[in-house]
Design a protein around this motif. Structure first.
Motif, PDB file in Angstrom:
ATOM      1  N   PHE A  61       0.788  -1.226   0.000  1.00  0.00           N
ATOM      2  CA  PHE A  61       0.000   0.000   0.000  1.00  0.00           C
ATOM      3  C   PHE A  61       0.825   1.283   0.000  1.00  0.00           C
ATOM      4  CE2 PHE A  61      -2.892  -3.143   1.909  1.00  0.00           C
ATOM      5  CZ  PHE A  61      -3.879  -3.098   0.940  1.00  0.00           C
ATOM      6  N   ASP A  62       2.138   1.201   0.122  1.00  0.00           N
ATOM      7  CA  ASP A  62       2.956   2.417   0.123  1.00  0.00           C
ATOM      8  C   ASP A  62       4.072   2.350  -0.917  1.00  0.00           C
ATOM      9  OD1 ASP A  62       3.665   4.958   0.911  1.00  0.00           O
ATOM     10  OD2 ASP A  62       4.910   4.280   2.560  1.00  0.00           O
ATOM     11  N   LEU A  63       4.899   1.330  -0.864  1.00  0.00           N
ATOM     12  CA  LEU A  63       6.057   1.250  -1.754  1.00  0.00           C
ATOM     13  C   LEU A  63       5.654   1.106  -3.222  1.00  0.00           C
ATOM     14  CD1 LEU A  63       9.157   1.102  -1.970  1.00  0.00           C
ATOM     15  CD2 LEU A  63       8.930  -1.369  -1.814  1.00  0.00           C
ATOM     16  N   ILE A  64       4.811   0.141  -3.528  1.00  0.00           N
ATOM     17  CA  ILE A  64       4.432  -0.106  -4.927  1.00  0.00           C
ATOM     18  C   ILE A  64       3.705   1.100  -5.526  1.00  0.00           C
ATOM     19  CG2 ILE A  64       2.991  -1.529  -6.444  1.00  0.00           C
ATOM     20  CD1 ILE A  64       3.816  -3.937  -4.693  1.00  0.00           C
ATOM     21  N   PRO A  65       2.697   1.692  -4.849  1.00  0.00           N
ATOM     22  CA  PRO A  65       2.068   2.881  -5.443  1.00  0.00           C
ATOM     23  C   PRO A  65       3.029   4.061  -5.612  1.00  0.00           C
ATOM     24  CG  PRO A  65       0.654   1.978  -3.753  1.00  0.00           C
ATOM     25  CD  PRO A  65       1.956   1.241  -3.662  1.00  0.00           C
ATOM     26  N   THR A  66       3.943   4.248  -4.668  1.00  0.00           N
ATOM     27  CA  THR A  66       4.869   5.373  -4.761  1.00  0.00           C
ATOM     28  C   THR A  66       5.856   5.191  -5.903  1.00  0.00           C
ATOM     29  OG1 THR A  66       4.672   5.803  -2.394  1.00  0.00           O
ATOM     30  CG2 THR A  66       6.608   6.694  -3.504  1.00  0.00           C
ATOM     31  N   VAL A  67       6.411   3.999  -6.042  1.00  0.00           N
ATOM     32  CA  VAL A  67       7.393   3.747  -7.105  1.00  0.00           C
ATOM     33  C   VAL A  67       6.720   3.752  -8.478  1.00  0.00           C
ATOM     34  CG1 VAL A  67       9.028   2.033  -7.988  1.00  0.00           C
ATOM     35  CG2 VAL A  67       8.989   2.569  -5.565  1.00  0.00           C
ATOM     36  N   SER A  68       5.462   3.348  -8.538  1.00  0.00           N
ATOM     37  CA  SER A  68       4.782   3.310  -9.836  1.00  0.00           C
ATOM     38  C   SER A  68       4.159   4.653 -10.228  1.00  0.00           C
ATOM     39  CB  SER A  68       3.716   2.215  -9.830  1.00  0.00           C
ATOM     40  OG  SER A  68       2.704   2.519  -8.908  1.00  0.00           O
ATOM     41  N   LEU A  69       4.163   5.659  -9.344  1.00  0.00           N
ATOM     42  CA  LEU A  69       3.538   6.950  -9.638  1.00  0.00           C
ATOM     43  C   LEU A  69       4.063   7.605 -10.914  1.00  0.00           C
ATOM     44  CD1 LEU A  69       1.592   9.245  -8.823  1.00  0.00           C
ATOM     45  CD2 LEU A  69       3.507  10.235  -7.559  1.00  0.00           C
ATOM     46  N   PRO A  70       5.374   7.724 -11.137  1.00  0.00           N
ATOM     47  CA  PRO A  70       5.827   8.371 -12.377  1.00  0.00           C
ATOM     48  C   PRO A  70       5.339   7.648 -13.629  1.00  0.00           C
ATOM     49  CG  PRO A  70       7.659   8.112 -10.870  1.00  0.00           C
ATOM     50  CD  PRO A  70       6.508   7.373 -10.288  1.00  0.00           C
ATOM     51  N   PHE A  71       5.337   6.322 -13.582  1.00  0.00           N
ATOM     52  CA  PHE A  71       4.867   5.552 -14.733  1.00  0.00           C
ATOM     53  C   PHE A  71       3.372   5.764 -14.947  1.00  0.00           C
ATOM     54  CE2 PHE A  71       8.473   3.308 -12.864  1.00  0.00           C
ATOM     55  CZ  PHE A  71       9.373   3.447 -13.926  1.00  0.00           C
ATOM     56  N   TYR A  72       2.617   5.878 -13.852  1.00  0.00           N
ATOM     57  CA  TYR A  72       1.186   6.146 -13.961  1.00  0.00           C
ATOM     58  C   TYR A  72       0.943   7.521 -14.563  1.00  0.00           C
ATOM     59  CZ  TYR A  72      -3.568   7.303 -12.751  1.00  0.00           C
ATOM     60  OH  TYR A  72      -4.860   7.718 -12.806  1.00  0.00           O
ATOM     61  N   LEU A  73       1.715   8.532 -14.133  1.00  0.00           N
ATOM     62  CA  LEU A  73       1.535   9.881 -14.674  1.00  0.00           C
ATOM     63  C   LEU A  73       1.855   9.922 -16.165  1.00  0.00           C
ATOM     64  CD1 LEU A  73       2.985  12.037 -11.767  1.00  0.00           C
ATOM     65  CD2 LEU A  73       0.583  11.683 -12.374  1.00  0.00           C
ATOM     66  N   ILE A  74       2.909   9.232 -16.580  1.00  0.00           N
ATOM     67  CA  ILE A  74       3.245   9.163 -18.002  1.00  0.00           C
ATOM     68  C   ILE A  74       2.127   8.461 -18.763  1.00  0.00           C
ATOM     69  CG2 ILE A  74       4.834   8.116 -19.672  1.00  0.00           C
ATOM     70  CD1 ILE A  74       7.066   8.599 -17.571  1.00  0.00           C
ATOM     71  N   MET A 112      -0.988   8.293 -17.926  1.00  0.00           N
ATOM     72  CA  MET A 112      -2.155   9.159 -17.935  1.00  0.00           C
ATOM     73  C   MET A 112      -2.023  10.253 -19.000  1.00  0.00           C
ATOM     74  SD  MET A 112      -3.863  11.260 -14.771  1.00  0.00           S
ATOM     75  CE  MET A 112      -2.393  12.211 -14.526  1.00  0.00           C
ATOM     76  N   VAL A 113      -0.837  10.828 -19.139  1.00  0.00           N
ATOM     77  CA  VAL A 113      -0.630  11.859 -20.158  1.00  0.00           C
ATOM     78  C   VAL A 113      -0.771  11.266 -21.552  1.00  0.00           C
ATOM     79  CG1 VAL A 113       1.093  13.425 -21.148  1.00  0.00           C
ATOM     80  CG2 VAL A 113       0.744  13.361 -18.680  1.00  0.00           C
TER      81      VAL A 113
END
Length: 140
Positions: free
Chosen positions: A26-39, A41-42
């Motif tokens: 609930f913390d490490l995986i969402p945080t590390v995957s955030l940049p990939f999610y933002l890319i 999403m764009v």
């Protein structure tokens, strides 16, 4: 001879293992995957719609924050100050974006460079348990 990473350590209690797994999921995986999610999403929505989407999430979190503040005022019979109202507007951005970016930098530096090995914030007993080989000598 050292073994590979394991989810269970013989000296670790079950609540500690569950807490660690909770942190990873609930913390490490969402945080590390955030940049990939933002890319992603764009690419999926485009830059303009992505900004609108992030703004909509901010306003949703803002309403939740204001609701929580109103609930606390009602339940505890306290008046809300100007500072707490300002904090309610800043908190969704702080928790949602600023802290996620700070955690990403921190987690990435620890994953890539093992910075916590030399960090005084980690208690010595934890460093000894994590970084000791089977003989008991600290691995450098």
């Amino acid at each position: 001879m050292t073994t590979g990473p394991s989810f269970f350590h013989p000296l670790e209690r079950l609540p500690d293992t569950l807490q660690r797994l909770d942190f990873i999921i609930f913390d490490l995986i969402p945080t590390v995957s955030l940049p990939f999610y933002l890319i992603y999403m764009v690419i999926l929505l485009g830059p303009v719609h992505s900004i609108f989407f992030i703004s909509a999430i901010y306003f949703l979190l803002l309403w939740i924050s204001l609701f929580n503040m109103a609930l606390a005022v009602i339940l505890f019979s306290r008046s809300s100050s100007f500072f707490s109202l300002g904090a309610a507007f800043v908190f969704p951005f702080y928790q949602g974006m600023y802290m996620k970016c700070a955690r990403f930098v921190s987690y990435s530096s620890d994953i890539l460079f093992a910075t916590s090995r030399r960090d005084d914030y980690v208690p010595p007993r934890v460093r000894r348990a994590l970084f000791a080989d089977e003989v008991g000598k600290v691995v450098s």
